[in-house]
Design an enzyme around this catalytic site. Structure first.
Site, PDB file in Angstrom:
ATOM      1  N   ASP A  30     -79.145  52.502 -97.072  1.00  0.00           N
ATOM      2  CA  ASP A  30     -79.462  52.517 -95.692  1.00  0.00           C
ATOM      3  C   ASP A  30     -80.727  51.867 -95.458  1.00  0.00           C
ATOM      4  OD1 ASP A  30     -78.253  54.197 -92.976  1.00  0.00           O
ATOM      5  OD2 ASP A  30     -80.034  53.609 -92.613  1.00  0.00           O
ATOM      6  N   THR A 124     -65.489  51.419 -87.004  1.00  0.00           N
ATOM      7  CA  THR A 124     -64.359  51.115 -86.022  1.00  0.00           C
ATOM      8  C   THR A 124     -64.776  49.573 -85.283  1.00  0.00           C
ATOM      9  OG1 THR A 124     -64.267  53.281 -85.514  1.00  0.00           O
ATOM     10  CG2 THR A 124     -63.483  51.753 -83.840  1.00  0.00           C
ATOM     11  N   PHE A 155     -60.741  58.910 -89.308  1.00  0.00           N
ATOM     12  CA  PHE A 155     -60.469  59.600 -88.312  1.00  0.00           C
ATOM     13  C   PHE A 155     -61.128  60.959 -88.026  1.00  0.00           C
ATOM     14  CE2 PHE A 155     -56.869  56.941 -89.605  1.00  0.00           C
ATOM     15  CZ  PHE A 155     -56.580  56.158 -88.354  1.00  0.00           C
ATOM     16  N   GLU A 158     -66.685  64.736 -85.415  1.00  0.00           N
ATOM     17  CA  GLU A 158     -67.935  65.350 -85.534  1.00  0.00           C
ATOM     18  C   GLU A 158     -67.620  66.834 -85.390  1.00  0.00           C
ATOM     19  OE1 GLU A 158     -71.252  63.680 -83.121  1.00  0.00           O
ATOM     20  OE2 GLU A 158     -70.631  61.698 -83.525  1.00  0.00           O
ATOM     21  N   LYS A 211     -56.953  52.305 -85.400  1.00  0.00           N
ATOM     22  CA  LYS A 211     -57.939  53.222 -85.027  1.00  0.00           C
ATOM     23  C   LYS A 211     -58.346  53.319 -83.439  1.00  0.00           C
ATOM     24  CE  LYS A 211     -61.716  55.417 -85.144  1.00  0.00           C
ATOM     25  NZ  LYS A 211     -62.522  56.351 -85.655  1.00  0.00           N
ATOM     26  N   ASN A 215     -57.508  56.372 -80.940  1.00  0.00           N
ATOM     27  CA  ASN A 215     -58.901  57.126 -79.995  1.00  0.00           C
ATOM     28  C   ASN A 215     -58.520  56.897 -78.554  1.00  0.00           C
ATOM     29  OD1 ASN A 215     -60.283  57.891 -81.830  1.00  0.00           O
ATOM     30  ND2 ASN A 215     -62.103  56.713 -81.786  1.00  0.00           N
ATOM     31  N   CYS A 267     -67.785  57.748 -79.759  1.00  0.00           N
ATOM     32  CA  CYS A 267     -66.719  57.123 -80.182  1.00  0.00           C
ATOM     33  C   CYS A 267     -65.766  56.799 -78.990  1.00  0.00           C
ATOM     34  CB  CYS A 267     -65.850  57.979 -81.144  1.00  0.00           C
ATOM     35  SG  CYS A 267     -66.771  58.253 -82.604  1.00  0.00           S
ATOM     36  N   LYS A 270     -67.033  54.439 -76.309  1.00  0.00           N
ATOM     37  CA  LYS A 270     -67.327  52.941 -76.846  1.00  0.00           C
ATOM     38  C   LYS A 270     -65.899  52.383 -77.435  1.00  0.00           C
ATOM     39  CE  LYS A 270     -68.577  53.030 -81.078  1.00  0.00           C
ATOM     40  NZ  LYS A 270     -67.681  52.396 -82.348  1.00  0.00           N
ATOM     41  N   ARG A 334     -74.626  61.929 -77.343  1.00  0.00           N
ATOM     42  CA  ARG A 334     -74.559  60.446 -76.770  1.00  0.00           C
ATOM     43  C   ARG A 334     -73.178  60.654 -75.570  1.00  0.00           C
ATOM     44  NH1 ARG A 334     -73.273  57.108 -81.911  1.00  0.00           N
ATOM     45  NH2 ARG A 334     -72.704  59.030 -82.658  1.00  0.00           N
TER      46      ARG A 334
HETATM   47  C1  UGA Z   1     -63.251  61.145 -82.106  1.00  0.00           C
HETATM   48  C2  UGA Z   1     -61.892  61.271 -82.613  1.00  0.00           C
HETATM   49  O1  UGA Z   1     -61.339  62.758 -82.274  1.00  0.00           O
HETATM   50  C3  UGA Z   1     -61.677  61.116 -84.144  1.00  0.00           C
HETATM   51  O2  UGA Z   1     -60.448  61.186 -84.569  1.00  0.00           O
HETATM   52  C4  UGA Z   1     -62.504  59.709 -84.458  1.00  0.00           C
HETATM   53  O3  UGA Z   1     -62.504  59.460 -85.886  1.00  0.00           O
HETATM   54  C5  UGA Z   1     -63.766  59.680 -83.904  1.00  0.00           C
HETATM   55  O4  UGA Z   1     -63.602  59.841 -82.416  1.00  0.00           O
HETATM   56  C6  UGA Z   1     -64.445  58.496 -84.164  1.00  0.00           C
HETATM   57  O5  UGA Z   1     -63.929  57.326 -83.907  1.00  0.00           O
HETATM   58  O6  UGA Z   1     -65.370  58.408 -85.099  1.00  0.00           O
HETATM   59  P1  UGA Z   1     -65.362  62.879 -81.809  1.00  0.00           P
HETATM   60  O7  UGA Z   1     -65.929  61.776 -81.001  1.00  0.00           O
HETATM   61  O8  UGA Z   1     -66.088  63.377 -82.976  1.00  0.00           O
HETATM   62  O9  UGA Z   1     -64.095  62.364 -82.626  1.00  0.00           O
HETATM   63  O10 UGA Z   1     -65.164  64.124 -80.962  1.00  0.00           O
HETATM   64  P2  UGA Z   1     -63.645  64.589 -80.321  1.00  0.00           P
HETATM   65  O11 UGA Z   1     -63.518  65.990 -80.934  1.00  0.00           O
HETATM   66  O12 UGA Z   1     -62.698  63.883 -80.522  1.00  0.00           O
HETATM   67  O13 UGA Z   1     -64.061  65.131 -78.997  1.00  0.00           O
HETATM   68  C7  UGA Z   1     -64.256  63.893 -78.171  1.00  0.00           C
HETATM   69  C8  UGA Z   1     -64.653  64.471 -76.633  1.00  0.00           C
HETATM   70  O14 UGA Z   1     -63.496  64.828 -75.872  1.00  0.00           O
HETATM   71  C9  UGA Z   1     -65.645  65.705 -76.427  1.00  0.00           C
HETATM   72  O15 UGA Z   1     -66.447  65.527 -75.450  1.00  0.00           O
HETATM   73  C10 UGA Z   1     -64.680  66.915 -76.251  1.00  0.00           C
HETATM   74  O16 UGA Z   1     -65.332  68.001 -75.378  1.00  0.00           O
HETATM   75  C11 UGA Z   1     -63.712  66.260 -75.389  1.00  0.00           C
HETATM   76  N1  UGA Z   1     -62.379  66.840 -75.470  1.00  0.00           N
HETATM   77  C12 UGA Z   1     -61.648  66.748 -76.393  1.00  0.00           C
HETATM   78  C13 UGA Z   1     -61.802  67.253 -74.037  1.00  0.00           C
HETATM   79  O17 UGA Z   1     -62.577  67.333 -73.032  1.00  0.00           O
HETATM   80  N2  UGA Z   1     -60.529  67.994 -74.154  1.00  0.00           N
HETATM   81  C14 UGA Z   1     -59.983  68.022 -75.323  1.00  0.00           C
HETATM   82  O18 UGA Z   1     -58.766  68.757 -74.976  1.00  0.00           O
HETATM   83  C15 UGA Z   1     -60.498  67.493 -76.459  1.00  0.00           C
END
Ligand code: UGA
Length: 436
Positions: A30, A124, A155, A158, A211, A215, A267, A270, A334
């Site tokens: 990094d 991504t 996939f 966080e 990917k 998403n 994610c 974006k 974010r």
């Molecule tokens: C997301 C994807 O779930 C991962 O599979 C992917 O690898 C990642 O992006 C990425 O592209 O790197 P992440 O952004 O960490 O993961 O978070 P998520 O758990 O997917 O949640 C995203 C948002 O959706 C959060 O704000 C959460 O509160 C919201 N959410 C999730 C809802 O409002 N309702 C739901 O039923 C589920």
């Protein structure tokens, strides 16, 4: 195998630590020196369950090292993962300048060292990025026969990054050569043997689309859930029961159908914008994605309207906000809907006291002029309303009786449906859930 990871953000660090734990020798690179020093000491720059333990274990066992120089990492490795960030440009396009920079450095190193290397796009990226990477490698002197470019999307979520990486639902490996396929399968053999994870070997272009497609579909499910929730609120139905029953159809599935104040993070916003841009360039109607985005904005805006309608005058009112991170299990703020809600309340004169188990430090950098509290009950002291914006376990298990005693006026706006409405009403609260 010897692996280099360029970029130690969420994806890079998790990939590096997990590959080391699977027995590979990993060099993480990094350009942020402070971060590298921290990592060398076994300190994780991100809050992620299990990360520090796994990092320290692999540092101690000598399978992972950290440095800030790409060239020697490239020289030493057979497989080079590109995990740099691909931030959104103003027009929604993914900004690939860091991918290009790193590719150029790899090429300049590789042209002097003739070994065959695999360059893996883990960041991504839009479809056809691997082709641009190949062109860049050739432009800066790498010989075409001496490298393959692979797409191996990540996939992980966080908050559960380590678990998602070591127990994935599937591995997607986009390759256009037999040699690269064999090498990638060798790399993942320990994981495949251990978990019997389904492996999809596909052409590089397909992997890139998988990917963004995955998403976007998940974001679509959340916006659909919120749309049903808006309707349920307006007609007096219960969105949670409704969506649970919809999700019981195995073709639909119950995950990612939780209504609330919308999705955020680094994610979904974006990636769906980038996919929309790709569709636009291809001349394909992307209005489906416009709708996902619009509903997602409406989700937190409706929440604010509910607060405004109930509290009438916001000016001078003391409001407690529990949860700042875009979701639980992370300190990431974010695109967090919580911060958007706070900005509007603040603009209308409300005084905010906020609590989050992990994200206060990050939130303070963006919104410095509210009061942050290190205890949830302290945040709600004498408040005239309580807003729940992130579904932390700690918030779910707060004691309603104690909340009521601490607040000045017992009104709760539950943006993530963490409380039981019946219990809250019984405890004497005026309670507003999301979609019920
Ligand atoms: C997301 C994807 O779930 C991962 O599979 C992917 O690898 C990642 O992006 C990425 O592209 O790197 P992440 O952004 O960490 O993961 O978070 P998520 O758990 O997917 O949640 C995203 C948002 O959706 C959060 O704000 C959460 O509160 C919201 N959410 C999730 C809802 O409002 N309702 C739901 O039923 C589920």
């Amino acid at each position: 195998m010897k692996v280099a990871i360029i970029g130690t953000g969420y994806v890079g660090l998790t990939t590096g630590v997990c590959l080391a734990d699977l027995g590979h020798h990993v060099i993480c690179v990094d350009n942020d020196l402070e971060k590298i020093e921290k990592l060398k000491r076994g300190e994780s720059p991100i809050y992620e369950i299990g990360m520090e333990d796994l990092l320290r274990k692999n540092l101690k066992e000598g399978r992972i090292v950290f440095m800030n120089e790409i060239a020697s990492a490239v020289k030493e490795s057979e497989i080079i993962f590109v995990c740099v960030n691909t931030p959104p440009k103003k027009d929604g396009h993914a900004d690939l300048k860091y991918v290009e920079q790193v590719t150029k450095e790899i090429a300049l190193t590789q042209c002097n060292h003739g070994d065959y290397k695999i360059i893996v796009d883990k960041s991504t990226v839009p479809v056809k990025t691997a082709e641009k990477v190949k062109e860049t490698l050739a432009r800066y002197g790498a010989k075409e026969a001496m490298f393959d470019v692979v797409s191996n999307p990540e996939f992980l979520k966080e908050g559960t990054a380590i678990k998602d990486t070591l127990e994935p639902d599937r591995l997607v490996i986009g390759v256009d050569s037999e040699k690269a396929k064999e090498k990638m399968l060798e790399l993942y053999k320990p994981l495949i043997d251990k978990t019997h994870v389904p492996v999809k070997i596909v052409p590089v272009r397909s992997a890139e689309i998988i990917k963004h497609g995955a998403n976007t579909f998940l974001a679509l499910k959340i916006s659909f859930a919120n749309l049903i929730a808006f309707m349920c609120e307006d007609v007096g139905a219960n969105a949670l029961e409704t969506l649970e029953a919809i999700g019981l159809d195995a073709r639909i599935g119950s995950q990612f159908l939780k209504p609330g104040i919308g999705f955020g993070g680094g994610c979904f916003p974006k990636d769906i914008a980038a996919l929309k841009k790709t569709l636009e360039i291809l001349g394909i109607d992307g209005s489906l994605i416009d709708s996902i985005e619009r509903i997602n904005e409406t989700a937190w805006q409706r929440f604010v309207k509910k607060v405004e309608k109930e509290l009438w005058v916001l000016d001078g009112k003391l409001i407690a906000v529990l949860g700042l991170a875009f979701k639980s299990g992370t300190d990431d703020i974010r695109n967090s809907p919580a911060l958007k809600v706070i900005e509007v309340l603040k603009a209308n004169g409300a005084r905010i006291r906020a609590y989050d188990p992990q994200a206060i430090e990050n939130a303070r950098k963006v919104i410095p002029d509210i009061q942050y509290c290190s205890d949830p009950y302290d945040a709600m002291k004498d408040s005239e309303a309580l807003l729940v914006c992130t579904e932390w376990e700690e918030i779910k298990t707060l004691d309603p009786k104690k909340i009521k005693e601490t607040m000045a006026v017992p009104i709760v706006f539950d943006g993530r449906n963490v409380f039981d409405p019946q219990k809250m009403k019984k405890a004497g609260f005026t309670y507003f859930g999301s979609g019920r």
